[in-house]
Design an enzyme around this catalytic site. Structure first.
Site, PDB file in Angstrom:
ATOM      1  N   ALA A 232     -18.017  50.434 -48.009  1.00 29.42           N
ATOM      2  CA  ALA A 232     -17.041  51.545 -47.476  1.00 29.42           C
ATOM      3  C   ALA A 232     -17.401  52.411 -46.359  1.00 29.42           C
ATOM      4  O   ALA A 232     -16.596  52.990 -45.648  1.00 29.42           O
ATOM      5  CB  ALA A 232     -16.868  52.486 -48.997  1.00 29.42           C
ATOM      6  N   GLU A 235     -18.455  49.066 -43.142  1.00 30.82           N
ATOM      7  CA  GLU A 235     -17.090  48.026 -42.646  1.00 30.82           C
ATOM      8  C   GLU A 235     -15.847  48.841 -42.361  1.00 30.82           C
ATOM      9  O   GLU A 235     -15.314  48.704 -41.511  1.00 30.82           O
ATOM     10  CB  GLU A 235     -17.197  47.072 -43.771  1.00 30.82           C
ATOM     11  CG  GLU A 235     -16.081  45.759 -43.055  1.00 30.82           C
ATOM     12  CD  GLU A 235     -16.215  44.528 -44.157  1.00 30.82           C
ATOM     13  OE1 GLU A 235     -16.009  43.633 -43.674  1.00 30.82           O
ATOM     14  OE2 GLU A 235     -16.530  44.754 -45.421  1.00 30.82           O
ATOM     15  N   SER A 237     -15.125  51.906 -42.138  1.00 27.48           N
ATOM     16  CA  SER A 237     -14.976  52.841 -40.764  1.00 27.48           C
ATOM     17  C   SER A 237     -15.100  52.166 -39.530  1.00 27.48           C
ATOM     18  O   SER A 237     -14.441  52.364 -38.522  1.00 27.48           O
ATOM     19  CB  SER A 237     -16.198  53.756 -41.133  1.00 27.48           C
ATOM     20  OG  SER A 237     -15.892  54.659 -42.183  1.00 27.48           O
ATOM     21  N   CYS A 340     -10.555  57.614 -52.457  1.00 31.68           N
ATOM     22  CA  CYS A 340     -11.679  57.307 -51.985  1.00 31.68           C
ATOM     23  C   CYS A 340     -12.921  58.563 -52.008  1.00 31.68           C
ATOM     24  O   CYS A 340     -12.288  59.487 -51.359  1.00 31.68           O
ATOM     25  CB  CYS A 340     -11.458  56.756 -50.674  1.00 31.68           C
ATOM     26  SG  CYS A 340     -13.326  56.297 -49.741  1.00 31.68           S
ATOM     27  N   GLU A 349     -17.020  59.775 -39.773  1.00 32.55           N
ATOM     28  CA  GLU A 349     -17.679  59.167 -38.843  1.00 32.55           C
ATOM     29  C   GLU A 349     -16.715  58.543 -37.566  1.00 32.55           C
ATOM     30  O   GLU A 349     -17.307  58.462 -36.368  1.00 32.55           O
ATOM     31  CB  GLU A 349     -18.077  57.888 -39.441  1.00 32.55           C
ATOM     32  CG  GLU A 349     -19.132  57.966 -40.753  1.00 32.55           C
ATOM     33  CD  GLU A 349     -19.003  56.686 -41.682  1.00 32.55           C
ATOM     34  OE1 GLU A 349     -20.066  55.950 -41.825  1.00 32.55           O
ATOM     35  OE2 GLU A 349     -17.905  56.201 -42.109  1.00 32.55           O
TER      36      GLU A 349
END
Length: 393
Positions: A232, A235, A237, A340, A349
């Site tokens: 989560a 990968e 992001s 999420c 990010e």
């Protein structure tokens, strides 16, 4: 032409959106018999299923590949592959440690990391946005959050890459990826034991301290959260960053606006227009009647996030990439009790990465001959994205 949809179809991976449009209009409840899966494609149906966790269970996991699907799915997906009351308990404890404050306090350090990876890429030579920047940067973000020592981060990056970069000829998880998951489980278990002997200001310490009365997370549950963050936090992001980069390249008018202070809108429209999570799997706990079709109990169901986010009933002119769009109804981060928990981290990010890029890059081009997509039943994005940039002067 007959209507067909399979999450294993490489043609779908390359461009699913024309098929999604037909599914929404011709077969909003579609039965794929060879893959033994029902498919929901309209926004209203996908959102309702996401919010009805009693009927659409997560206990078998979020992906239908054999390596991920089944009663042991929580090994890969932690509390995301649980139903209440277990989901309520574990998510509640994790949220005590995984706070908005903890995430936001990372920002200055994440900008340093982004600049450190960007600077060597501005010498005029082509580079791969995914493997030279996005992958290593986002792996270090998670290491910074979790509390991985600097000396170990190279190995953590290597193991994370082995999990994420799948063979372009298959959707299956290769043996080296399973070995990398095993190695990371062992590593995070030992690091958690070390934190149990001496706390620091990191997520692992926070997870160890999270409590509801006398209830605390077990070692296995903490390690499960760390593994979940690989998928989560790294990968997803990473794929968001690549999809944003590609979408803006394909739409130069919107790219100019994105580079002119609209990074947050760039990210939100990317998550609507081409979200990395294209499909989430569920299992029905009872018969479901929908659009005149009966889904039996214990059916495997794919909720097509990518299709829901292009539903013209919710998003006018949905195939247009538009930074002025209202993206409030996007389902990229899910909905309901499984919304999420890391959405704030994912946005942070990606925002920091793109803001640091536009500070030093005036424009860019993509070498389409060298780009390669990942192949997955639920994610969409790029394994490679060869890029040439024009640096700002």
């Amino acid at each position: 032409m007959d209507l067909n949809y399979s999450p294993y179809d490489f043609g779908i991976h390359n461009d699913p959106y024309p098929v999604y449009a037909r599914l929404r209009e011709e077969a909003p409840v579609f039965r794929n018999e060879p893959d033994d899966v029902w498919v929901l494609s309209r926004h209203a149906d996908v959102q309702a299923a996401l919010r009805d966790s009693a009927t659409f269970s997560s206990v078998n996991g979020l992906r239908i590949e054999p390596a991920f699907w089944g009663p042991d799915a929580e090994r890969f997906f932690s509390f995301v592959a649980m139903d209440p009351p277990r989901h309520t308990r574990v998510r509640g404890l994790v949220s005590r440690a995984f706070t908005h404050r903890r995430v936001q306090e990372l920002e200055p350090r994440l900008r340093e990391l982004a600049r450190a990876y960007l600077d060597p890429l501005l010498d005029g030579e082509p580079f791969d946005l995914m493997t030279d920047f996005a992958g290593p940067f986002l792996a270090d973000v998670i290491s910074e959050l979790v509390g991985v020592p600097e000396a170990d981060r190279g190995e953590v990056r290597r193991l994370g890459a082995a999990i994420m970069y799948r063979d372009e000829e298959s959707t299956d998880l290769p043996p080296e990826a399973l070995q990398a998951i095993g190695a990371l489980v062992g590593y995070y278990a030992e690091l958690t034991r070390e934190r149990a002997r001496g706390r620091r200001d990191d997520l692992l310490s926070g997870l160890l301290d999270a409590a509801e009365g006398d209830d605390r997370l077990t070692l296995e549950e903490i390690v499960g959260v760390a593994i979940l963050l690989v998928g989560a936090g790294i990968e997803t992001s990473m794929l968001t960053l690549g999809n944003a980069w590609y979408a803006a390249w394909r739409h130069p008018d919107q790219r100019a606006r994105a580079f002119d202070g609209r990074v947050a809108d760039w990210i939100e429209e990317t998550l609507r227009y081409d979200p990395p999570p294209q499909a989430l799997a569920r299992t029905t706990t009872a018969e479901v009647e929908l659009h005149g079709t009966t889904l039996p109990a214990q059916s495997r169901v794919l909720l097509l996030i990518g299709s829901a986010n292009r539903d013209p009933r919710v998003f006018p002119d949905p195939d247009r990439f538009d930074l002025d769009r209202d993206t409030g109804s996007s389902l990229a981060f899910g909905s309901g009790r499984h919304h999420c928990l890391g959405a704030n981290l994912g946005r942070l990010e990606t925002r920091i990465a793109l803001e640091e890029i536009v500070k030093v890059v005036a424009d860019y081009d993509i070498d389409t001959d060298g780009l390669r997509r990942i192949h997955s039943t639920n994610n969409r994005g790029f394994a490679t994205l060869p890029t040439n940039v024009t640096a700002r002067r």
